[in-house]
Design a protein around this motif. Structure first.
Motif, mmCIF file in Angstrom:
data_model
loop_
_atom_site.group_PDB
_atom_site.id
_atom_site.type_symbol
_atom_site.label_atom_id
_atom_site.label_comp_id
_atom_site.label_asym_id
_atom_site.label_seq_id
_atom_site.Cartn_x
_atom_site.Cartn_y
_atom_site.Cartn_z
ATOM 1 N N PHE A 107 -7.166 -8.785 -0.088
ATOM 2 C CA PHE A 107 -6.692 -7.433 -0.415
ATOM 3 C C PHE A 107 -6.992 -7.079 -1.873
ATOM 4 C CE2 PHE A 107 -3.875 -9.225 2.875
ATOM 5 C CZ PHE A 107 -4.147 -8.342 3.915
ATOM 6 N N LYS A 108 -8.192 -7.418 -2.320
ATOM 7 C CA LYS A 108 -8.579 -7.204 -3.715
ATOM 8 C C LYS A 108 -8.443 -5.747 -4.139
ATOM 9 C CE LYS A 108 -11.909 -10.981 -4.373
ATOM 10 N NZ LYS A 108 -13.350 -11.304 -4.563
ATOM 11 N N THR A 109 -8.991 -4.840 -3.352
ATOM 12 C CA THR A 109 -8.988 -3.423 -3.707
ATOM 13 C C THR A 109 -7.570 -2.887 -3.797
ATOM 14 O OG1 THR A 109 -11.112 -3.125 -2.574
ATOM 15 C CG2 THR A 109 -9.839 -1.146 -3.064
ATOM 16 N N LEU A 110 -6.740 -3.250 -2.832
ATOM 17 C CA LEU A 110 -5.354 -2.799 -2.812
ATOM 18 C C LEU A 110 -4.590 -3.291 -4.036
ATOM 19 C CD1 LEU A 110 -2.778 -1.679 -1.409
ATOM 20 C CD2 LEU A 110 -2.639 -3.862 -0.181
ATOM 21 N N LEU A 111 -4.777 -4.552 -4.392
ATOM 22 C CA LEU A 111 -3.994 -5.168 -5.462
ATOM 23 C C LEU A 111 -4.376 -4.665 -6.849
ATOM 24 C CD1 LEU A 111 -3.851 -8.827 -4.100
ATOM 25 C CD2 LEU A 111 -2.123 -7.032 -3.917
ATOM 26 N N LYS A 112 -5.565 -4.084 -6.966
ATOM 27 C CA LYS A 112 -5.990 -3.537 -8.258
ATOM 28 C C LYS A 112 -5.092 -2.387 -8.699
ATOM 29 C CE LYS A 112 -10.920 -4.738 -8.007
ATOM 30 N NZ LYS A 112 -12.301 -4.202 -7.864
ATOM 31 N N GLU A 167 0.827 -1.216 0.000
ATOM 32 C CA GLU A 167 0.000 0.000 0.000
ATOM 33 C C GLU A 167 0.859 1.264 0.000
ATOM 34 O OE1 GLU A 167 -3.874 1.316 2.506
ATOM 35 O OE2 GLU A 167 -2.010 1.215 3.678
ATOM 36 N N ASP A 168 1.944 1.228 0.756
ATOM 37 C CA ASP A 168 2.816 2.406 0.856
ATOM 38 C C ASP A 168 3.756 2.564 -0.329
ATOM 39 O OD1 ASP A 168 1.626 2.997 3.235
ATOM 40 O OD2 ASP A 168 3.284 2.322 4.508
#
Length: 212
Positions: free
Chosen positions: A67-72, A43-44
């Motif tokens: 962590f679907k949203t993050l990995l997009k 994320e960072d």
């Protein structure tokens, strides 16, 4: 992403360590949130190209689902260690990555794919390497007859954070298990089965149930 305090400590040590070296390991018990530390780093640093290696496709699938949203927003390849030997992953072996995550990194030392892991390192000499495991010691032996220490082999013993299972229990990070001790007399049970057999057909079902 807001980490729990114990994971925040590990994460801050990880980030600080990368100011000095490109390889850092975190050794903490299963269930304490290793995946969240990895996700926080992603994320960072969303512009990095990542390779995420783990011991099984199920673990990789779970990480992707959590962590679907993050990995997009991120370029990341997921590969299980055993899959490194497949011809379909030749591209991964030669690809350039900014960060390589080794989940359960003690498994990276298996004879079948250990050379492939080091080939990835060779092709990515400046890549950051993050390792997570609950135990860094393997059962197979090194050239001196000692159990292999993968923290030494991969991370030059740079363990930035280590948490023992006992400490995790004491701090309430993991629930304390309940131990049940019992004495079981196998000879007595064996004698019962033998007696049942001697008593004839009427006890065949009992014998079968006990054996199963």
């Amino acid at each position: 992403m807001e980490l729990y305090d114990h994971n925040k400590i590990a994460y801050n040590k990880l980030v600080t360590s990368f100011e000095i070296t490109n390889r850092a390991a975190v050794v903490v018990p299963t269930g304490t949130g290793k995946s969240f530390i990895a996700a926080k780093y992603i994320e960072d640093n969303p512009n990095y190209r990542y390779l995420f290696l783990s011991s099984s496709k199920n673990i990789l699938r779970q990480f992707r689902n959590n962590f679907k949203t993050l990995l997009k927003k991120t370029s990341i390849d997921f590969v299980a260690y055993p899959s490194l030997i497949a011809k379909t992953n030749i591209e991964v072996l030669n690809k350039k990555y900014d960060c390589i995550v080794l989940d359960e990194y003690h498994r990276a030392g298996a004879n079948l794919w250990n050379d492939f892991v080091y080939l990835i390192f060779k092709n990515n000499p400046n890549s950051k390497v993050i390792g997570f495991t609950a135990t860094d010691i393997r059962n197979d032996l090194d050239n001196e007859g000692n159990k292999r220490n993968m923290s030494e082999e991969i991370f030059d013993s740079n363990i930035v954070h280590k948490l023992s299972l006992r400490t995790a229990f004491d701090l309430g990070i993991l629930p304390t298990p309940k131990y049940i001790r019992a004495i079981y007399d196998l000879k007595e049970e064996g004698d019962k089965i033998i007696d049942s057999i001697k008593n004839g057909d009427k006890n065949k079902k009992i014998v079968k149930d006990r054996i199963i």
